[in-house]
Scaffold this active site. Structure first.
Site, PDB file in Angstrom:
ATOM      1  N   HIS A 154     -31.457 -20.047 -23.822  1.00  0.00           N
ATOM      2  CA  HIS A 154     -31.132 -21.479 -23.850  1.00  0.00           C
ATOM      3  C   HIS A 154     -32.199 -22.192 -24.657  1.00  0.00           C
ATOM      4  CE1 HIS A 154     -28.028 -20.853 -20.964  1.00  0.00           C
ATOM      5  NE2 HIS A 154     -28.877 -20.154 -20.233  1.00  0.00           N
ATOM      6  N   MET A 155     -31.788 -23.091 -25.525  1.00  0.00           N
ATOM      7  CA  MET A 155     -32.754 -23.881 -26.293  1.00  0.00           C
ATOM      8  C   MET A 155     -33.472 -24.889 -25.399  1.00  0.00           C
ATOM      9  SD  MET A 155     -31.048 -24.518 -30.010  1.00  0.00           S
ATOM     10  CE  MET A 155     -29.363 -24.828 -29.514  1.00  0.00           C
ATOM     11  N   TYR A 209     -31.290 -30.940 -28.471  1.00  0.00           N
ATOM     12  CA  TYR A 209     -31.116 -29.682 -29.218  1.00  0.00           C
ATOM     13  C   TYR A 209     -31.672 -29.722 -30.647  1.00  0.00           C
ATOM     14  CZ  TYR A 209     -27.903 -28.882 -25.341  1.00  0.00           C
ATOM     15  OH  TYR A 209     -27.366 -28.747 -24.080  1.00  0.00           O
ATOM     16  N   ASP A 250     -18.678 -10.508 -16.433  1.00  0.00           N
ATOM     17  CA  ASP A 250     -18.083  -9.177 -16.311  1.00  0.00           C
ATOM     18  C   ASP A 250     -18.084  -8.441 -17.642  1.00  0.00           C
ATOM     19  OD1 ASP A 250     -17.703  -9.526 -13.620  1.00  0.00           O
ATOM     20  OD2 ASP A 250     -15.528  -9.808 -13.723  1.00  0.00           O
TER      21      ASP A 250
HETATM   22  C1  DQA Z   1     -27.670 -24.641 -23.572  1.00  0.00           C
HETATM   23  C2  DQA Z   1     -27.789 -25.277 -22.187  1.00  0.00           C
HETATM   24  C3  DQA Z   1     -26.432 -25.416 -21.544  1.00  0.00           C
HETATM   25  O1  DQA Z   1     -26.555 -26.021 -20.253  1.00  0.00           O
HETATM   26  C4  DQA Z   1     -25.543 -26.297 -22.389  1.00  0.00           C
HETATM   27  O2  DQA Z   1     -24.254 -26.398 -21.813  1.00  0.00           O
HETATM   28  C5  DQA Z   1     -25.471 -25.872 -23.807  1.00  0.00           C
HETATM   29  C6  DQA Z   1     -26.693 -25.398 -24.459  1.00  0.00           C
HETATM   30  C7  DQA Z   1     -29.034 -24.601 -24.306  1.00  0.00           C
HETATM   31  O3  DQA Z   1     -29.127 -23.888 -25.305  1.00  0.00           O
HETATM   32  O4  DQA Z   1     -29.964 -25.278 -23.895  1.00  0.00           O
HETATM   33  O5  DQA Z   1     -24.446 -25.976 -24.457  1.00  0.00           O
HETATM   34  O6  DQA Z   1     -27.218 -23.299 -23.406  1.00  0.00           O
END
Ligand code: DQA
Length: 139
Positions: A98-99, A22, A85
């Site tokens: 997602h990053m 990340y 929902d």
């Molecule tokens: C995430 C990917 C998810 O699988 C993970 O649980 C995260 C970060 C991402 O930004 O890549 O907490 O959402």
């Protein structure tokens, strides 16, 4: 344009958690870069580790004139029917973010229970994923 950026569980640890996945920039750093990029727009930022709080924030956005929501639900993505929902209950379009490239990671990350109720998804571009998702709301 009013854009709401929501980050879910564990995203407050960005910059300190699994930096090889990340990166080393904090969520505050990332939000500052987003605000600078969208300086002509109103950007709202919200993070919570609580599933129900994220649902409540989605509901509240409906009364705030928000034009678009950019949502990184973190691990909630993979199993939260409550957030799914909540997204379905509002008319504001939501883009899933997602990053990391979740499809190149563990099997459980390959499933998103929110994708079907989102307008689209931006996956795998690091912090740029948020900016690309926000740009999708601009004409
Ligand atoms: C995430 C990917 C998810 O699988 C993970 O649980 C995260 C970060 C991402 O930004 O890549 O907490 O959402």
């Amino acid at each position: 344009m009013k854009l709401l950026f929501i980050n879910g569980v564990n995203l407050n640890m960005t910059g300190r958690r699994e930096p090889s996945v990340y990166g080393t920039r904090t969520l505050d750093d990332i939000n500052a870069a987003i605000a600078a990029h969208f300086r002509g727009d109103e950007c709202l930022f919200y993070q919570s580790n609580m599933e129900g709080e994220i649902c409540s924030r989605l509901h509240a956005a409906a009364d705030e004139g928000v034009d678009g929501i950019i949502l990184n639900a973190g691990a909630f993505t993979h199993y939260s029917y409550a957030i799914r929902d909540a997204i379905a209950s509002i008319k504001i379009p939501v883009v899933e973010v997602h990053m990391s490239n979740v499809h190149a990671r563990e099997e459980f990350r390959h499933t998103s229970v929110i994708s079907a109720v989102c307008k689209g998804a931006v996956i795998g571009f690091g912090e740029k994923s948020y900016i690309l998702a926000g740009e999708s709301f601009k004409s």
